[in-house]
Design a protein around this motif. Structure first.
Motif: not given
Length: 603
Positions: A148-155, A286-291, A297-306, A340-343
């Motif tokens: 979640i944190a890293i993919c948020s930075l990717v966005k 992988s285990l399902p992440m809570n939607d 954090y504005g991340i979609l399921v298809n972009e949620s794995y680093a 500075v990203p709080s994520v």
């Protein structure tokens, strides 16, 4: 067997490396309540792993060793594996089981070995740290909050574009001996991972025998690409550098036996594309992440794995990992702008954060105080503002805090000093900080502290003893003013105007006597206190000196026989020859004894 009552008495079973088939494991798992060691590896046994283990638990078995590897077991590894409190080793590799390693396995304090070879498992981070160690093989990292944190930075296009566009130039140097030897003939393959072309430039000292001692460059196996000798080398004497548009090449050097010169030295440069920083759908294991977490954090399921995060070689630029945990973010001099990203506070394994020399604005997130493992925070040379968060005081492992060359305002939070007594560096120069360094904050007196270039008023007296305080124009605070005289007592209105001069004089004399008495008592008391302190000081000094004498290995006899300095001197004189002869610790004990015992008398 049909009657398995005898199995209840068995404590160890070892039938590994055979050809047993069937449901043997189901029978023993429901009967062997005293079983401690089970070894059935390399057979043809079948069954569901979760059922077999649950049956062992139901009959109260506390296994220490479970070796079920290389069979035909299916199912999954259940979460109640943690109930085997004595389990020291479990081997389930090379079976047909699937799913993920349950995080509950991390609570097995006695677990020392785990084999999951050739299983399509994903592993939670606690397993990577506690059980798998530094190698996770071909296993997948289970999706977690790090994604979640890293993919948020990717966005964050500012961060991603800055990282991926930053040239990653790699340079290597190759050279011969100087001077080179006669009759040399060798080949060397040069290849840098990720490179598609190279530039070669020779050092100005390069020289070989003209027309005889040569350097040849081959590509595509042994296709000759270039040949040089004498002083006619690329990059020197006005020659252009040599560009080799291949992913690898071979250098061949030859010398005959006639004349030897300085030889060669050349630099190979290449630009390697940045890798990593790609998010996609999580793998099937992988285990399902809570939607709701993803949407927060504005991340979609298809972009949620680093992808390949914390993989072999740490392919994500600027990110270092240890046992699956992100421990370092290093983004210095990337030209990153924005806040500075709080994520980042979701990366609870972080030990170091560096965004030095960027263009960050805004404030430091309060949530950074939740990074309990953080040791180094470097946000220097940015455009940050606001106050320094007091929450940073919760980071008791913090050793280095670099916030200089920003626009921070307000005072330095007390929490930074009161909790971080082992901090090495606190560099806050070139900001807009105000206030003063208080005496109550002297726990950091041995740290390197820089408060120069701020608007601070002063620093209190204890900081004058600091060896590593850089204060610039900030000076010591003025001493607090104290009254220099005793205020007079309030005047009591007279009850009669008929008092004669003798009564008034008598009262004055009495008051003078009382005042003098009080003064004498105070002076005497102060003198007594000072003498007491001096006696205590001398006593402690003598005790310290006596301890030094006791630490001398040969002279404890003198101390044991002595009760005063004069007796020490007497015995030192008496045993003088023995002192010098037996002093095996390399110290002149006689002189030390004189120095440390005769300096002052015990009071």
């Amino acid at each position: 067997c049909d009657d398995c009552s005898l199995l209840s008495q068995i404590s160890s079973i070892n039938i590994g490396n055979n050809y047993f088939t069937g449901d043997f494991l189901n029978k023993i798992s429901s009967s062997c309540s005293k079983l401690v060691e089970l070894t059935v590896n390399n057979n043809l046994l079948s069954g569901f792993l979760e059922i077999i283990l649950s049956q062992f638990l139901r009959i109260g078995s506390q296994l220490d060793l479970i070796n079920l590897s290389t069979n035909y077991l299916s199912g999954y590894l259940p979460s109640d594996i943690s109930k085997f409190s004595s389990l020291g080793a479990i081997f389930v590799g090379n079976n047909l089981i699937s799913g993920s390693l349950p995080s509950e396995i991390c609570s097995l304090e006695s677990l020392r070995a785990l084999d999951i070879t050739n299983l399509s498992f994903c592993y939670p981070l606690c397993v990577a740290r506690a059980v798998l160690g530094s190698s996770t093989g071909s296993l997948y990292r289970c999706q977690d909050m790090q994604d979640i944190a890293i993919c948020s930075l990717v966005k964050n296009s500012t961060i991603t574009s800055s990282i991926l566009s930053n040239d990653n130039v790699k340079t290597l140097t190759y050279e011969s001996g100087h001077l080179y030897s006669p009759n040399e003939f060798y080949f060397e393959t040069i290849s840098i991972e990720g490179a598609t072309s190279y530039e070669i430039s020779f050092d100005e000292w390069s020289r070989t025998e003209y027309a005889y001692d040569y350097i040849r460059i081959y590509v595509n196996g042994y296709t000759r690409f270039a040949e040089y000798w004498g002083t006619d080398f690329p990059g020197m004497n006005g020659n252009d550098v040599l560009v080799i548009p291949y992913d690898e090449f071979i250098v061949n050097f030859y010398s005959d036996g006639n004349v030897e010169y300085w030889g060669y030295s050349f630099t190979v440069s290449t630009v390697v594309p940045r890798v990593g920083w790609v998010c996609s759908s999580p793998p099937n294991v992988s285990l399902p992440m809570n939607d709701s977490i993803l949407s927060e954090y504005g991340i979609l399921v298809n972009e949620s794995y680093a992808v390949d995060l914390c993989g072999n070689g740490d392919p994500w630029e600027g990110i270092d990992c240890t046992h699956g945990y992100i421990t370092k973010l290093s983004f210095g001099s990337y030209g990153i702008s924005g806040t500075v990203p709080s994520v980042i506070s979701l990366l609870t394994g972080l030990e170091e954060i560096s965004f030095v020399y960027n263009s960050l604005t805004g404030t430091i997130p309060e949530s950074f105080g939740d990074l309990s493992n953080l040791k180094i925070l470097d946000l220097s040379n940015n455009r940050l503002e606001g106050t320094i968060p007091s929450s940073l005081g919760k980071l008791t492992d913090m050793s280095d805090l670099y916030l200089y060359s920003n626009s921070f305002e307000g005072t330095i939070p007390d929490s930074l000093y009161l909790t971080n007594i082992s901090m090495n560096n606190l560099l806050l120069s070139a900001n807009l900080l105000t206030g003063k360094l208080e005496n109550s904050l002297c726990s950091l007196i041995n740290s390197t502290i820089d408060i120069s270039g701020n608007k601070m008023d002063c620093f209190e007296s204890c900081w004058t003893e600091a060896n590593h305080l850089k204060s610039g124009e900030v000076t010591i605070c003025a001493p607090t003013s104290y009254p220099t005289s005793i205020p007079t007592s309030p005047t009591i209105a007279p009850t009669s105007l008929l008092l004669d001069n003798r009564v008034a004089m008598s009262n004055i004399i009495i008051l003078s006597i009382v005042a003098s008495t009080i003064f004498i008592i105070l002076v005497g008391y102060r003198s007594m206190v000072m003498r007491s302190k001096e006696r205590n000081r001398k006593r402690k000094l003598m005790e310290a000196k006596m301890k030094i004498l006791r630490d001398l290995p040969i002279h404890r006899l003198i101390i044991e026989k002595s009760s005063s300095s004069s007796e020490i001197l007497k015995y030192i004189n008496e045993y003088r020859n023995t002192i010098f002869l037996d002093d095996f610790d390399g110290l002149n004990a006689f002189e030390l004894a004189i120095n440390y015992s005769c300096d002052e008398e015990i009071i």
